[in-house]
Design an enzyme around this catalytic site. Sequence first.
Site, PDB file in Angstrom:
ATOM      1  N   LEU A 209       0.816  -1.206   0.000  1.00 38.54           N
ATOM      2  CA  LEU A 209       0.000   0.000   0.000  1.00 38.54           C
ATOM      3  C   LEU A 209       0.857   1.267   0.000  1.00 38.54           C
ATOM      4  O   LEU A 209       0.464   2.291  -0.553  1.00 38.54           O
ATOM      5  CB  LEU A 209      -0.940  -0.006   1.212  1.00 38.54           C
ATOM      6  CG  LEU A 209      -2.112  -0.988   1.140  1.00 38.54           C
ATOM      7  CD1 LEU A 209      -2.938  -0.905   2.414  1.00 38.54           C
ATOM      8  CD2 LEU A 209      -2.991  -0.704  -0.066  1.00 38.54           C
ATOM      9  N   CYS A 210       2.043   1.195   0.628  1.00 46.59           N
ATOM     10  CA  CYS A 210       2.904   2.379   0.668  1.00 46.59           C
ATOM     11  C   CYS A 210       3.371   2.752  -0.743  1.00 46.59           C
ATOM     12  O   CYS A 210       3.489   3.934  -1.083  1.00 46.59           O
ATOM     13  CB  CYS A 210       4.099   2.140   1.589  1.00 46.59           C
ATOM     14  SG  CYS A 210       5.120   0.715   1.132  1.00 46.59           S
TER      15      CYS A 210
END
EC number: 6.2.1.64
Length: 448
Positions: A209-210
């Site tokens: 997700l980062c």
Amino acid sequence: MADAAPPSKSRDLDKLLLRPGNLVGPTFDPGVQLRDDLQEYAKILVVGAGGLGCELLKDLALSGFKNLEVIDMDRIEVTNLNRQFLFRLEDVGKPKAEVAAKRVMERVSGVNIVPHFCRIEDKDIDFYSDFNIIALGLDSIEARSYINAVACSFLEYDSDNNPREETMKPMVDGGTEGFKGHARVIVPGVTPCFECTIWLFPPQVKFPLCTLAETPRNAAHCIEYAHLIKWDEVRSGKAFDPDNADHMKWVYDEAVKRAELFGIPGVTYSLTQGVVKNIIPAIASTNAIISAACALETLKIASAFSKTLSNYLTYNGVEGLHTKVTEFVKDKDCLVCGPGVLIELDTTVTLQEFIDMLEGHPKLLISKASITYHGKNLYMQAPPVLEEMTRSNLNLPLYDLMDKIPKDILHAIGTINKDNKKSSGLRKLRVDFKGIDGITDMDMAGGA
């Protein structure tokens, strides 16, 4: 000697069905009667009317099968036209099943194809019981698992836990991924079912997700950002439906904005569909090859003119051409194609208590279950009219609803929670009532 026969429309088919051979199945009886029976009585269901499903319908119709049905929930899109040869530009927006059936019937005289424009879960179990063979042309693991569970639900075992041949519902499954594909024969109780070899399918690729939120590097990152992050930010509380065209268009538009912000090329609507649905681009030639293998196996099962595939064919056309047949082994403890999960109950347990019990059962974890017994709806979660009709059964003892039979089979259809993923599924349950026919409390030690 095979009996003399007038020539049929397919000379090659007659060579298979009218003559004896050395590699035939034990029940093969060559002759005109076999050919006529195949055309008149064999009933085949094709699940999926996409790239592979179109080829399957055409191949089966040309292989002598006259009674076909096809089920698909999708409508035709422009991006389908490059490989799904039964569709034309004027068909965009129409149901795939209906157009595919119409086109094949126009080209192959004498064949009758009944289309069903709906989800596979919308049909009750009795619908699938009408077919001799089910041919799968699907691109989804979840859909395959569901049809596999339905077909295996018809399987019955004798007192020695041996499968009864007359209750087997054969399936022929095909799948393609670019230049790769597979064809397999599934005979519940004899060969491994789809669930027995679920490990053959690799896990879906997931992006950190980062990376999606801060440093996207390609078009797929932008699409997943719109799908996994932006959707929840803007439409919090509303579930994303990958089969909803408006939802998919929204994700595509947001992905385009994200790509422009970071100077990333390559975001297209078809790629958005592929990333969100985990679809690998299909190639027409691979579909044709795999469909041919599936149609041949279907004909083998229906006529026994040759021994069937044992039991998993892989095809690889990435570099040159490579095919291989692997014989996988059935999982004797499979929850789907085995005798069923044993559940022992008191005769006082109500249907509602039984349904609640399924949700916490360690092997089942099935919620919002609908229960059927020998084709009879004991309780249906949906549609509302059936829920209302069967609601009164919830407070009745299950023993009474099963006609006070001490041991029998139930089917539960609901949402299965497995590995933090939810999917529709069907499970076969062996219900034994304690204190009846020699069953005592001590038997609970064996449990399910």
